[in-house]
Each structure stands twice: as C-alpha cells, then as structure tokens.
Design an enzyme around this catalytic site. Structure first.
Site: not given
Ligand SMILES: NC(=O)c1ccc[n+]([C@@H]2O[C@H](COP(=O)([O-])OP(=O)(O)OC[C@H]3O[C@@H](n4cnc5c(N)ncnc54)[C@H](OP(=O)(O)O)[C@@H]3O)[C@@H](O)[C@H]2O)c1
Length: 291
Positions: A17, A19, A67-68, A108, A132, A136
């Site tokens: 991904g 990050l 993550a999604w 997040t 979302y 999280k």
C-alpha cells in the site's frame, strides 16, 4: 540490537500500500528485517492465516498498514470495511500478542467528526461521521483489547508514491497540464507517507503504548496544497476551487479533523515536519522540475 534479532524482525501487513511501501523502504534502510506478505498470501480477514504467518516469522514488531481505505465505498459496503478494518485489525493484534510482539496499528483522523473546530489530540473522544470512520474506530478498540502492547497511530491526508488519492495524483496532474478540481473548504495537513513511516519508527521506540497522532504540522486546504505544489514546480496550473459538498462524495468529510501530536511533545520525540517542508522533500525525491 543486531539486525535479525527478534526486536528488529518486523511483520508488515499492507506492505504494497501507499504507506506500507514507505515503511518497507525507511525501516528496511535502518536495518530492520521486514517480512511483508501479500494479501493473496495472507488475508488479514482470516485469523488462521494471520496466526500461521505470525508464528512462522516470530516478529518483535507487527505493523498493520492493511486496510479497506475506500472511504466512499464503505458507505455502500460497510460489512467489507468492518471485516478488514475491525476484525482484520483484531486478527493481526491477537496474533502479535500471541507471539509476544508489539503491534503498531495505523488508524485515521476520520474517527473524529471535525466539529470541534480545532485540532484533535490523542485524549479527545472520537466520534466518527462515516462508516469508514466507525470501522477504523472499531479496529482501534479491538486492537487495544487484545494486545496490551499496542500503538494505535492515527494519521491523516496521506500522499505519496503509488497512491491513488487526490494528494498522490496531484503531481502527475500538474505536470500533465490537467485542470485540478480541489477542495477549498476543509482544513488539512497533507502528510507525506515517508515522513509518517519515519514517525512510526520513533513512536515504536518510546514503548509508550496507546494512541498516537502523526500527521504533518501546520494546515492548508487542498487548493493551497495544489497551489504550493504548482508553484514549486514552476507551473501555471489551472486549479478550480470547490466546496467539499460540491465534490459529490458519498461519505461526508470532517471540516477540520487536524491531528495534534501531543504525545510526541510529551515524550519529547521530534514532531512531524510542517506540510510545506515535507512537500519540498517529496518533490525533491520525485525528481521535481522545481528550481
Ligand atoms: N490514505 C490516507 O489518506 C489515509 C489517511 C488516514 C489514515 N490512513 C490509514 O493509513 C493506513 C494505510 O493507508 P494507505 O493509504 O497506505 O492504504 P492503501 O494504499 O489502500 O493500502 C492498503 C493496503 O492494505 C491491503 N489490504 C486490503 N485489504 C486487505 C486484506 N484483507 N488483507 C491483507 N491486506 C489487505 C491492500 O492490498 P492491495 O495491495 O491488494 O490493495 C493495500 O496494500 C490505513 O490504515 C488507512 O486507514 C490513510
């Protein structure tokens, strides 16, 4: 600590991904031995897979950057988001705890609704606006419950190489002479993934478990960021300013979910760089046309 010792052995989920690839680069460059299974080799939604890989690697540190991340998609497919962001995170943290590893779980700013009108620190109560954000936040809580030695590191407005979001695709858009439609309303602090990867390493070194914030210092808007990038590139970009609500996004965005790094200050680790300084370094690293 010698390379290859358990404390330097890192198991990274989400390594390809935006990050994750910078964590691989930065931590790997400092002598960490990193194993980063692909989602096809180890799906964080499958507890048995995660346990098996973790037992095999015997890491000292487990990083969950998987993550999604489709914020708008989560509004219509909440179960998919919760499976990865909540139960998947729990699977990773439980497996880490099972082998005695610490876990660094990435979260997040969207756990906040943005209504405070000021930056949020690690001691503010979350209140997500979106599915979302709820998924999280659920992940944060599950990680904390199953793994006492955890770092939940919240970041925000990430951009970097390989990303598909606004900040990450801006460079190509400006270079390509595209018309850039940017949010002029939200207060943001664009955060380069490499700076975030470096901060994660400092945070792990503190052994102060719990919630941390790691996002660029300062603030701007996405229009301000686009103008700053275009200016540094010497391009006369066409930037069309839009109100957040006019962008037609499925999920509402917090007006101001800036993150204050109070924990970094309290523990005296270096703060995250200001967004404009990180932008300079990002452009330099991308071989910018500036100057
Ligand atoms: N992007 C932002 O602006 C932002 C802001 C705040 C916080 N964050 C948080 O920062 C973290 C990293 O975000 P990012 O932008 O780097 O995300 P990203 O580029 O979308 O990367 C997420 C990675 O997770 C992997 N993944 C997804 N589902 C998986 C599964 N079931 N099992 C294993 N791996 C799976 C993806 O695999 P594939 O390679 O197959 O897609 C991808 O490599 C996330 O926790 C995100 O919530 C991001």
């Amino acid at each position: 600590m010698a390379p290859g010792s358990p404390d330097r052995r890192v198991l990274l989920f989400g390594g390809r991904g935006m990050l994750g690839r910078e964590i691989l680069r930065e931590w790997g460059g400092l002598g960490h031995e990193i194993v980063a299974p692909q989602p096809s080799e180890c799906d964080v939604r499958i507890a048995g897979d995660v346990e098996r890989v973790t037992a095999l690697v015997q890491p000292g540190i487990v990083v969950n950057a998987a993550a999604w991340t489709d914020v708008d998609g989560a509004e219509s497919r909440p179960d998919d988001a919760f499976l990865v962001n909540a139960l998947g995170a729990e699977n990773v943290a439980a497996a880490a705890a099972g082998v005695g590893a610490v876990v660094l779980h990435v979260s997040t700013d969207f756990v906040f609704d943005g209504r405070a009108g000021r930056p949020y620190d690690e001691f503010d109560d979350p209140c997500p606006l979106t599915l979302y954000g709820r998924s999280k936040l659920a992940g944060e809580r599950l990680v904390a419950r199953v793994a006492p030695r955890h770092f939940v590191v919240r970041t925000a407005y990430l951009y970097g190489r390989g990303g598909r979001n606004f900040g990450s695709t801006l460079l190509a858009g400006i270079r390509g002479g595209e018309t850039i439609r940017a949010d002029a309303t939200r207060r943001v602090a664009p955060t380069w993934t490499r700076a975030m990867a470096r901060q994660c390493l400092r945070i792990v070194g503190t052994e102060r478990y719990g919630v941390w914030h790691a996002a660029s210092a300062g603030e701007t808007t996405w229009v301000g960021f686009a103008q700053a990038m275009a200016g540094r590139l010497g391009r006369d970009a066409r930037i069309v300013a839009a109100d957040t609500r006019a962008l037609g996004l499925a999920a509402p965005r917090p007006d101001c979910s800036l993150l204050e790094g109070r924990m970094a200050r309290l523990t005296r680790i270096p703060p995250m760089p200001a967004w404009n300084l990180a932008l300079d370094e990002y452009l330099e690293s991308e071989g910018s046309e500036a100057g």
